[in-house]
Enzyme design. Structure first.
Site, short mmCIF file in Angstrom:
data_model
loop_
_atom_site.label_atom_id
_atom_site.label_comp_id
_atom_site.label_asym_id
_atom_site.label_seq_id
_atom_site.Cartn_x
_atom_site.Cartn_y
_atom_site.Cartn_z
CB THR A 124 -0.89 0.00 1.27
OG1 THR A 124 -1.47 1.29 1.45
CG2 THR A 124 -0.11 -0.32 2.53
CD GLU A 145 -3.08 3.79 4.59
OE1 GLU A 145 -2.80 3.66 5.78
OE2 GLU A 145 -4.24 3.94 4.17
CE1 TYR A 161 -3.48 -2.37 5.89
CE2 TYR A 161 -3.19 -0.05 5.35
CZ TYR A 161 -3.37 -1.37 4.95
OH TYR A 161 -3.40 -1.69 3.62
P1 NAD Z 1 -10.33 -6.69 2.58
O1 NAD Z 1 -10.30 -6.34 4.03
O2 NAD Z 1 -11.54 -6.41 1.78
O3 NAD Z 1 -10.01 -8.24 2.38
C1 NAD Z 1 -9.02 -8.90 3.12
C2 NAD Z 1 -9.22 -10.39 2.89
O4 NAD Z 1 -8.19 -11.10 3.61
C3 NAD Z 1 -10.57 -10.91 3.42
O5 NAD Z 1 -11.14 -11.79 2.50
C4 NAD Z 1 -10.18 -11.65 4.71
O6 NAD Z 1 -11.07 -12.71 5.03
C5 NAD Z 1 -8.80 -12.15 4.34
N1 NAD Z 1 -7.99 -12.44 5.53
C6 NAD Z 1 -7.78 -11.61 6.59
N2 NAD Z 1 -6.98 -12.23 7.49
C7 NAD Z 1 -6.66 -13.43 6.96
C8 NAD Z 1 -5.86 -14.52 7.41
N3 NAD Z 1 -5.24 -14.48 8.59
N4 NAD Z 1 -5.75 -15.61 6.63
C9 NAD Z 1 -6.39 -15.67 5.42
N5 NAD Z 1 -7.18 -14.69 4.96
C10 NAD Z 1 -7.31 -13.58 5.72
O7 NAD Z 1 -9.04 -5.98 1.97
P2 NAD Z 1 -8.77 -5.33 0.54
O8 NAD Z 1 -9.15 -3.91 0.59
O9 NAD Z 1 -9.29 -6.22 -0.51
O10 NAD Z 1 -7.17 -5.37 0.56
C11 NAD Z 1 -6.46 -6.48 0.01
C12 NAD Z 1 -4.98 -6.19 0.09
O11 NAD Z 1 -4.68 -5.00 -0.63
C13 NAD Z 1 -4.46 -5.98 1.50
O12 NAD Z 1 -3.19 -6.57 1.61
C14 NAD Z 1 -4.35 -4.47 1.63
O13 NAD Z 1 -3.35 -4.10 2.54
C15 NAD Z 1 -3.97 -4.10 0.21
N6 NAD Z 1 -4.36 -2.76 -0.24
C16 NAD Z 1 -5.63 -2.32 -0.12
C17 NAD Z 1 -5.99 -1.08 -0.63
C18 NAD Z 1 -7.40 -0.55 -0.54
O14 NAD Z 1 -7.62 0.62 -0.85
N7 NAD Z 1 -8.38 -1.34 -0.14
C19 NAD Z 1 -5.03 -0.27 -1.27
C20 NAD Z 1 -3.71 -0.76 -1.37
C21 NAD Z 1 -3.40 -2.02 -0.86
O1 DAU Z 2 -4.05 4.15 0.58
C1 DAU Z 2 -4.29 2.77 0.51
C2 DAU Z 2 -5.08 2.38 1.72
O2 DAU Z 2 -6.37 2.93 1.56
C3 DAU Z 2 -5.17 0.88 1.95
O3 DAU Z 2 -3.90 0.37 2.18
C4 DAU Z 2 -6.09 0.56 3.13
O4 DAU Z 2 -6.25 -0.83 3.25
C5 DAU Z 2 -7.43 1.21 2.89
O5 DAU Z 2 -8.25 1.03 4.02
C6 DAU Z 2 -7.27 2.70 2.60
O6 DAU Z 2 -6.83 3.43 3.78
P1 DAU Z 2 -7.40 4.88 4.12
O7 DAU Z 2 -7.24 5.13 5.56
O8 DAU Z 2 -6.88 5.91 3.17
O9 DAU Z 2 -8.93 4.61 3.70
P2 DAU Z 2 -10.32 4.95 4.43
O10 DAU Z 2 -11.37 4.56 3.45
O11 DAU Z 2 -10.40 4.42 5.80
O12 DAU Z 2 -10.24 6.53 4.52
C7 DAU Z 2 -10.03 7.33 3.36
C8 DAU Z 2 -10.02 8.78 3.79
O13 DAU Z 2 -11.30 9.15 4.29
C9 DAU Z 2 -9.04 9.08 4.92
O14 DAU Z 2 -8.50 10.39 4.73
C10 DAU Z 2 -9.91 9.06 6.15
C11 DAU Z 2 -11.24 9.60 5.65
N1 DAU Z 2 -12.43 9.10 6.35
C12 DAU Z 2 -12.56 7.75 6.51
C13 DAU Z 2 -13.65 7.21 7.15
C14 DAU Z 2 -13.81 5.72 7.33
C15 DAU Z 2 -13.40 9.96 6.81
O15 DAU Z 2 -13.29 11.19 6.64
N2 DAU Z 2 -14.48 9.44 7.46
C16 DAU Z 2 -14.65 8.10 7.66
O16 DAU Z 2 -15.67 7.71 8.28
#
Ligand code: NAD
Ligand code: DAU
Length: 344
Positions: A128, A130, A153
């Site tokens: 990520t 982050e 995280y």
């Molecule tokens: P998500 O929370 O929707 O899904 C996570 C999945 O991992 C779920 O299906 C959960 O059941 C599984 N999981 C959790 N713990 C586990 C364990 N111990 N063993 C096996 N499975 C397990 O997450 P997402 O948003 O799809 O993110 C997927 C990946 O992408 C993560 O590694 C996250 O850090 C990364 N990522 C997410 C974002 C974003 O914006 N969502 C951005 C950049 C990177």
């Molecule tokens: O940047 C990549 C990351 O994006 C991933 O690695 C993480 O798994 C994913 O959760 C996400 O992290 P963020 O913290 O950026 O996402 P989130 O959706 O929680 O928040 C996005 C922005 O919105 C952040 O500036 C916080 C703000 N926010 C979030 C929530 C949940 C609000 O203002 N109100 C809220 O209730």
């Protein structure tokens, strides 16, 4: 036939990636390995098992369970591991960090060991933006930047990245790592800001904007992220890191305005609330290295927000049971006592 293990494949990005793989090549078999935490849902893959039954297999398991991981790798004849499995929500990591250390760090180590033991399997780690921490001024993060995570995280994800790189250097494991910006799109658990705000708006519940709402994020459409990951698997240089995003950030307030307009809901739903602890003000990626592989995002952040808002509007069957379940307790714990800020 290529045999790919997609860990965390029942989660948001994982399920979109599984669909992407199976649609893009008839020579790929996918085994999803997922613990099915609150964020992992078999409904996310229902159509996949119906459409691609012969090339798709599901195993429920924890990536921290070395014996089960190894059994799966051996039984499914896996040659490639793509690790999406993680605890992913920053607010949950602030409330209870232990699961993040366990899954995101220790779980990644277990997968690396399995990859090493079963013939130095190709390994791709989903990371990520982050891990770079928040970015000052007009700067953008490049892959060679130092890591500066600031939440439990992002600290756990940064640690995992270091393990992945160390396994390449020490054992010659063929790894790549991608660092994605904020993904949005179908099947994202409604704790994350865009699906939370869209579903709140659809239910006429206030949208809790943290602090002044001027934090900057690059909201990319999940299909674009999946396409880039696939290309890195095909063409990425072993041992290298790749940033993935549109390269265009916007403030959270701008994101809110767009989704309210798309849903035709009033601005009066916006409610500023007490900020997130340690909130990163801005992420910003230089994505030129991934563009150079021949990838280009199809969606701008605005198009991604609009498409996501429409998907949630049209797929209440998916999110309503979630909002009526575990999510209620979670929502009360994060937002219940949160101070509402004076808008003046
Ligand atoms: P998500 O929370 O929707 O899904 C996570 C999945 O991992 C779920 O299906 C959960 O059941 C599984 N999981 C959790 N713990 C586990 C364990 N111990 N063993 C096996 N499975 C397990 O997450 P997402 O948003 O799809 O993110 C997927 C990946 O992408 C993560 O590694 C996250 O850090 C990364 N990522 C997410 C974002 C974003 O914006 N969502 C951005 C950049 C990177
Ligand atoms: O940047 C990549 C990351 O994006 C991933 O690695 C993480 O798994 C994913 O959760 C996400 O992290 P963020 O913290 O950026 O996402 P989130 O959706 O929680 O928040 C996005 C922005 O919105 C952040 O500036 C916080 C703000 N926010 C979030 C929530 C949940 C609000 O203002 N109100 C809220 O209730």
């Amino acid at each position: 036939m290529q045999n790919i293990l997609v860990t965390g494949g029942a989660g948001f990005i994982g399920c979109n990636f599984v669909r992407y793989l199976l649609e893009h090549s008839s020579r790929i078999e996918v085994s999803v390995y997922d613990k099915l935490t609150y964020a992992g849902r078999l409904e996310n893959l229902k159509d996949v098992s119906e459409r691609f039954g012969a090339r798709y297999h599901f195993v429920q398991g924890d990536i921290c369970d070395a014996a089960k991981v190894e059994d799966t790798v051996a039984a499914r004849n896996i040659d490639t591991i793509v690790n999406f499995a993680a605890e992913t929500h920053v607010d949950r990591s602030i409330l209870a960090p232990a699961a993040f250390v366990q899954t995101d760090v220790y779980g990644t180590y277990v997968l690396l060991e399995a990859a090493r033991k079963y013939g130095n399997l190709r390994f791709h780690q989903i990371s990520t933006d982050e891990v770079y921490g928040h970015i000052e001024g007009r700067r953008r993060s490049v892959e060679s930047d130092a890591l500066a995570p600031r939440s439990p995280y992002s600290a756990s994800k940064a640690s995992a990245d270091l393990f992945v790189s160390a396994y390449h250097i020490t054992y010659g494991l063929p790894v790549t790592i991608s660092r994605g910006a904020n993904n949005i799109g179908p099947f994202q658990y409604p704790e994350k800001v865009v699906p939370l705000f869209v579903t709140n708006a659809l239910e006429s519940i206030p949208l809790p904007v943290y602090g002044d709402g001027k934090q900057m994020r690059d909201y990319q459409f999940v299909a674009d992220h999946c396409a880039a990951i696939y290309l890195i698997l095909l063409r990425g240089r072993i041992g290298e890191l790749y940033n993935i995003g549109t390269g265009a950030e916007m403030t959270n307030l701008d994101m809110v305005e767009i989704l309210l307009e798309e849903l035709n809901r009033p601005r009066s739903l916006i409610q500023h609330v007490e900020d997130r602890l340690g909130h990163d003000r801005r992420y910003s990626l230089d994505v030129s290295k991934t563009l150079a592989l021949g990838w280009e995002p199809d969606y701008t952040p605005e198009e991604a927000i609009r498409a996501t808002a429409r998907w949630y509007r049209d797929n209440r069957w998916w999110w309503q049971p979630i909002r009526d379940g575990e999510f209620r307790e979670y929502y009360a714990s994060v937002y219940g006592d949160r101070k509402v800020l004076d808008p003046r």
